[in-house]
Motif scaffolding. Sequence first.
Motif, PDB file in Angstrom:
ATOM      1  N   TYR A 133       0.824  -1.212   0.000  1.00  0.00           N
ATOM      2  CA  TYR A 133       0.000   0.000   0.000  1.00  0.00           C
ATOM      3  C   TYR A 133       0.859   1.263   0.000  1.00  0.00           C
ATOM      4  O   TYR A 133       0.693   2.136  -0.849  1.00  0.00           O
ATOM      5  N   TRP A 136       2.466   2.953  -2.965  1.00  0.00           N
ATOM      6  CA  TRP A 136       1.669   3.829  -3.824  1.00  0.00           C
ATOM      7  C   TRP A 136       1.364   5.167  -3.149  1.00  0.00           C
ATOM      8  O   TRP A 136       1.087   6.162  -3.826  1.00  0.00           O
ATOM      9  N   TYR A 504      -7.138   6.451  -0.367  1.00  0.00           N
ATOM     10  CA  TYR A 504      -7.381   5.032  -0.114  1.00  0.00           C
ATOM     11  C   TYR A 504      -8.626   4.495  -0.796  1.00  0.00           C
ATOM     12  O   TYR A 504      -8.712   3.307  -1.138  1.00  0.00           O
ATOM     13  N   ARG A 507      -7.964   2.567  -3.942  1.00  0.00           N
ATOM     14  CA  ARG A 507      -7.190   1.317  -3.867  1.00  0.00           C
ATOM     15  C   ARG A 507      -8.062   0.103  -3.588  1.00  0.00           C
ATOM     16  O   ARG A 507      -7.657  -1.036  -3.870  1.00  0.00           O
ATOM     17  N   PRO A 511      -6.638  -4.123  -4.236  1.00  0.00           N
ATOM     18  CA  PRO A 511      -5.693  -3.874  -3.141  1.00  0.00           C
ATOM     19  C   PRO A 511      -4.346  -4.572  -3.294  1.00  0.00           C
ATOM     20  O   PRO A 511      -3.392  -4.206  -2.610  1.00  0.00           O
ATOM     21  N   PRO A 517      -1.215   2.022  -8.803  1.00  0.00           N
ATOM     22  CA  PRO A 517      -1.891   2.275  -7.523  1.00  0.00           C
ATOM     23  C   PRO A 517      -3.344   1.849  -7.534  1.00  0.00           C
ATOM     24  O   PRO A 517      -3.905   1.510  -6.490  1.00  0.00           O
ATOM     25  N   PHE A 518      -3.967   1.859  -8.716  1.00  0.00           N
ATOM     26  CA  PHE A 518      -5.363   1.459  -8.841  1.00  0.00           C
ATOM     27  C   PHE A 518      -5.648   1.146 -10.301  1.00  0.00           C
ATOM     28  O   PHE A 518      -4.895   1.542 -11.205  1.00  0.00           O
TER      29      PHE A 518
END
Length: 675
Positions: A133, A136, A504, A507, A511, A517-518
């Motif tokens: 996580y 990113w 967040y 994401r 995940p 990142p997404f």
Amino acid sequence: MQVRYPFQEVEEKWRRYWEEKKIYKVNLRNPRKKLYCLVMFLYPSADKLHIGHWYNYGPTDTWARLKKMQGYDVFEPIGYDAFGLPAENYAIKTGIHPHDSTQQNINVIRQQLKQIGAMYDWDHEIDTSKPEYYKWTQWVFLQLYKMGLAYKAPGPVNWCPSCNTVLANEQVIDGACERCGTPVVRKFLTQWFFKITQYAEELLEGLDKLDWPEKTKIMQRNWIGKSIGAEIEFTVADTGDKFSVFTTRPDTIFGATYVVLAPEHPLVEKITKPEYREQVQAYLDFVAHETEIERTSTEKEKTGVFTGAYAINPATKEKIPIWIADYVLIHYGTGAVMGVPAHDERDFEFAKKFNLPIRKVILKPGTNPEDELESAYIEPGIMINSGKYNGMNSEEAWEKIVEDLSKEGIAKKTVKYRLRDWLISRQRYWGAPIPIVYCEKCGEVPVPEDQLPVLLPYNVDFKPTGESPLARCEEFINTTCPKCGAPAKRDPDTMDTFVDSSWYYLRYFTPHLDTAPFDKELVKIWCPVDKYVGGAEHATMHLLYARFITKALRDAGHIEFDEPFLSLYHQGTITNKGAKMSKSKGNVVNPDDFVSKYGSDVFRLYLMFMGRYDEGGDWSDEGINGICRLSKFFLLSERNHRCSNITKTHPFFQHLRRCSVFNPYHRSSMFERVR
């Protein structure tokens, strides 16, 4: 006959069934009628969920269930805001590493969340302290860096002497650290900032199209603090140095009888006369120990000191004294103001205390020019003692004076904002490392994206000393320059945890994605968030930061929408005997005790019927007993297929049948309908 609702067997059976059958899985690529329902993810600083968490998650999930029954494809994920000071402070106190305590707490909380029976898809869980996580989060930093929105600069900062770290202005509550309550002091440090001020106007205008509580929008508007005024240039009489003041009332310039510089203003040292230097320095030392809250308080007695220097009023050509005072801030406006005591309450108090001239230049309707002022007159009126502008309406004169001074090259109409850039540096261990290295040859160098994440080392002495713990970790701080390969040093600071939570929501769809990142396509389908639920205390922190990061990522071409959360709802607060729950008061309600006794559904239903969701209510053991008895009555009626008119028509039972997982034996239960 005593009826017992066998909640242990029933709830465990259906939780297991739902998990095995994955009935809460959503076709993310092709939803029929999408609804992104999100609660603010929780901070796992304590070892268990408290009743406030339940009140956030349970009723929100009940609403999401209703929308699912109405035909929506509901995506309702959950995660953990796992970095931050509380976990690190706990580690310092107990000796347990923050990584270990955080993961232990998450394991406990995950099981508690499953007890709620919510529609969470556990394959989409996120943890901001995991490298997959925060890699990113560092990427987000680099995007802003490339756009010129992340920069390092010296300046006055809020310093918590207990937490030994810098705090953003939003994290200082009534002059104290929001985390530990210690009074904050001011320091001058070089820190990393995000240029949120570049988006001030868009952040302000965007509020009008959001379905948010009006109180929250007002708080953001006030925090951004737009002021329309003019910058007017003054000249120091003896040295010829120029400085600008910012004023929202240029129509009062003929009444300016002194000027005030912020104590930190760069001209202070140069213009102070030798005979005044000692008292000026003493005042500077005094101000250095004041918090910004103290300096700007309207109730605090005005303080200040004369520099011995004079400025030329550009309207009257008079020499007027130059003072320094703590109520003027270097980072607001220009760090200098013109003192117009007849028409500004703060200036009036200052002039009265230090016996400075008070000149009336705007006449209040129905009064005479000779009448003595008992307080500042701040409303519009007729211009007097203002040369060629005499007799004009002051609002008309506002524009004319700026126009005339602009022709002389000493004024310009401008807009200022109270909002200041977001200070993100933290001199603490438990956070995402800032992806910057420093090389003697190349200077400041961003870490290339293909070298992310910059891993947070485990073996670190994280006891606070005033410097970043990572600076003492040789294996972390020493590295090589990504440009030239020479020895280099990493940035020792970590990022404010609000950076983690600012993006967040993007994401959750993927995940575990390692290449981006997404997923842009999924974000395009599902975002913005349709319904966001969480505490109102985040109005000028998380909610403002997330809006800024969303707009920055949009401008970088990574997303296509303007706002992260279209509709926002704040849950209320649950009290106990009229008082806010706290451990120190001994009035905290442990939800686990009631879940063990009554089951998750009864507990959830009681929360649903305590009152308006945005107002909360007062906890009552008797109240939950009543819900339990009514639930048994409903269960008996449903199981025996003998629903009375009451159970068919009463709002409570209609709600129970519609929104709860209650009584899965019967075909009319929520589960049977949505299977």
